[in-house]
Design an enzyme around this catalytic site. Structure first.
Site, short mmCIF file in Angstrom:
data_model
loop_
_atom_site.label_atom_id
_atom_site.label_comp_id
_atom_site.label_asym_id
_atom_site.label_seq_id
_atom_site.Cartn_x
_atom_site.Cartn_y
_atom_site.Cartn_z
N LYS A 185 0.78 -1.34 -0.18
CA LYS A 185 0.05 0.19 0.00
C LYS A 185 0.94 1.28 -0.09
O LYS A 185 0.63 2.17 -0.76
CB LYS A 185 -0.94 0.20 1.33
CG LYS A 185 -1.81 1.31 1.51
CD LYS A 185 -2.81 1.31 0.12
CE LYS A 185 -3.69 2.65 0.35
NZ LYS A 185 -4.68 2.88 -0.62
N LYS A 206 -0.84 11.66 6.10
CA LYS A 206 -0.39 10.55 6.94
C LYS A 206 0.20 9.26 6.38
O LYS A 206 1.16 8.91 6.54
CB LYS A 206 -1.65 9.88 7.60
CG LYS A 206 -1.62 8.62 8.35
CD LYS A 206 -2.31 7.47 7.93
CE LYS A 206 -3.72 7.66 7.15
NZ LYS A 206 -4.00 6.28 6.50
P1 NAD Z 1 -12.82 8.43 7.52
O1 NAD Z 1 -12.00 9.46 8.26
O2 NAD Z 1 -14.06 8.84 6.45
O3 NAD Z 1 -13.55 7.27 8.47
C1 NAD Z 1 -12.91 7.00 9.56
C2 NAD Z 1 -14.01 6.28 10.54
O4 NAD Z 1 -13.19 5.79 11.62
C3 NAD Z 1 -14.72 7.52 10.91
O5 NAD Z 1 -16.30 6.99 10.72
C4 NAD Z 1 -14.49 7.78 12.43
O6 NAD Z 1 -15.80 8.17 13.34
C5 NAD Z 1 -14.24 6.38 12.77
N1 NAD Z 1 -13.19 6.18 14.02
C6 NAD Z 1 -12.09 6.97 14.34
N2 NAD Z 1 -11.87 6.69 15.38
C7 NAD Z 1 -12.41 5.65 15.93
C8 NAD Z 1 -12.31 4.91 17.21
N3 NAD Z 1 -11.63 5.02 18.07
N4 NAD Z 1 -13.36 4.16 17.29
C9 NAD Z 1 -14.47 3.85 16.35
N5 NAD Z 1 -14.40 4.39 15.42
C10 NAD Z 1 -13.41 5.29 15.16
O7 NAD Z 1 -11.86 7.72 6.63
P2 NAD Z 1 -11.80 6.72 5.42
O8 NAD Z 1 -11.42 7.68 4.19
O9 NAD Z 1 -12.93 5.93 5.46
O10 NAD Z 1 -10.37 6.06 5.50
C11 NAD Z 1 -10.33 4.90 6.44
C12 NAD Z 1 -8.83 4.23 6.24
O11 NAD Z 1 -8.88 3.65 4.82
C13 NAD Z 1 -7.60 5.28 6.35
O12 NAD Z 1 -6.54 4.56 6.72
C14 NAD Z 1 -7.46 5.45 4.83
O13 NAD Z 1 -6.11 6.01 4.67
C15 NAD Z 1 -7.67 4.36 4.21
N6 NAD Z 1 -8.08 4.44 2.78
C16 NAD Z 1 -9.04 5.60 2.15
C17 NAD Z 1 -9.44 5.64 0.80
C18 NAD Z 1 -10.25 6.75 0.57
O14 NAD Z 1 -10.54 6.66 -0.61
N7 NAD Z 1 -10.97 7.30 1.34
C19 NAD Z 1 -8.86 4.69 0.06
C20 NAD Z 1 -7.87 3.55 0.41
C21 NAD Z 1 -7.71 3.37 1.67
#
Ligand code: NAD
Length: 300
Positions: free
Chosen positions: A175, A243
């Protein structure tokens, strides 16, 4: 729940987690879901998921727990912290962390939970929110191959290109490689757009011509039109890509790898986030390049 299907828990219902849960429901699972803010839990409960009040409760009721959280400290807190997955886990539980986090943290968590008989796969994804919604994510997994085979039907509900990459942490390493390319391509597309536009060519023409030759790429396809319109609705938030740049550079340092251009683009993401734009899509890196030349392609 259909016979033979594992009890799945899912923690982290953001841009990615929510549609991934929807695809699990479509595949016949009844995921037990938890998120820090409650709205997403209630929304998914109405669509067929079961609501939980803590990560511990999710683990108590599940054979497989998936996490999809922002960053390394979040996964550490949710798995090892108070009211976390480990407190509720029984022997044989499989933890699948699909967040993008540091491979060093992944290995630390895997070693810690193994003492309680809990196995771990790291299985970060690419394909963005669109891939999450369509169930076409690329999933790159690290860990024991038997655990990977056990998880395969679950992965198949959410993704299309699914690959076992090696021992635990390997998924995060692949990744990181992916994020190097995506960051540098966004930066290159931004430079090309600002160059062509300030020199007097319509950005739509630049996009069309570049899309037809060797410069064609997925960033141009998916984000080119929105970049021209300065529509930076996430998508993938800039602060999350910053990040990922930290993860890339830490990993490079650990292994003695020089990544000169990644280091430069990391500074650009830092500027973007520091100027209050961390919640915009990562394609807003364009704003940094525009700022350097005092030229907006949107107003050209
Ligand atoms: P986001 O910020 O939209 O969602 C994260 C969720 O986690 C939120 O709903 C938040 O309330 C929850 N959360 C945070 N801390 C928490 C805790 N202690 N307990 C319970 N819930 C908690 O982020 P995202 O875009 O969904 O990304 C999530 C992961 O996937 C990240 O690591 C990101 O790098 C990765 N990612 C994202 C994408 C994208 O296009 N958005 C693509 C590939 C990978």
């Amino acid at each position: 729940m259909e016979r033979g299907k594992e009890n799945i828990g899912f923690i982290g219902l953001g841009i990615m987690g929510k549609p991934m849960v929807r695809n699990l429901i479509t595949a016949g699972y009844v995921p037990r879901v938890y998120n820090r803010s409650r709205a997403a839990v209630i929304e998914l409960e109405a669509e067929g998921a079961t609501a939980a009040n803590s990560s511990k409760e999710v683990a108590e009721q599940s054979n497989i727990v998936i996490t999809m959280l922002p960053d390394s400290p979040d996964v550490e807190a949710v798995v090892l912290g108070k009211n976390g997955v480990l407190e509720g886990a029984k022997k044989g539980l499989l933890l699948i962390d699909m967040s993008t986090i540091s491979p060093v943290m992944t290995r630390k968590i895997a070693a810690e939970i193994e003492k309680a008989g809990v196995q771990m796969l790291d299985a970060p994804v690419s394909g963005g929110d669109k891939g999450a919604i369509a169930g076409t994510l690329s999933i790159m997994a690290g860990g024991d191959v038997n655990d990977f085979n056990r998880a395969l039907p679950v992965f198949e509900a959410m993704g299309k290109t699914i690959r076992h990459c090696g021992p635990v942490g390997s998924g995060q390493i692949v990744k990181a490689c992916n994020q190097v390319v995506v960051a540098l391509v966004i930066e290159a597309v931004s430079e090309a757009m600002v160059l062509g536009s300030k020199a007097g060519v319509d950005p739509d023409v630049i996009l069309e011509v570049l899309s037809g030759g060797l410069a064609q790429n997925r960033v141009l396809d998916l984000r080119g039109p929105t970049m021209i319109n300065h529509d930076f609705t996430p998508g993938f938030k800039a602060r999350l890509h910053r990040k990922d740049m930290s993860i890339i550079l830490e990993t490079a340092r650990e292994f003695g790898v020089a990544l000169p251009v990644s280091a430069l683009v990391d500074q650009m993401f830092t500027h973007l986030v520091a100027s209050g734009n961390g919640d915009l899509d990562h394609s807003a890196l364009l704003l940094v390049i525009e700022g350097l030349s005092n030229h907006s392609i949107n107003e050209a």
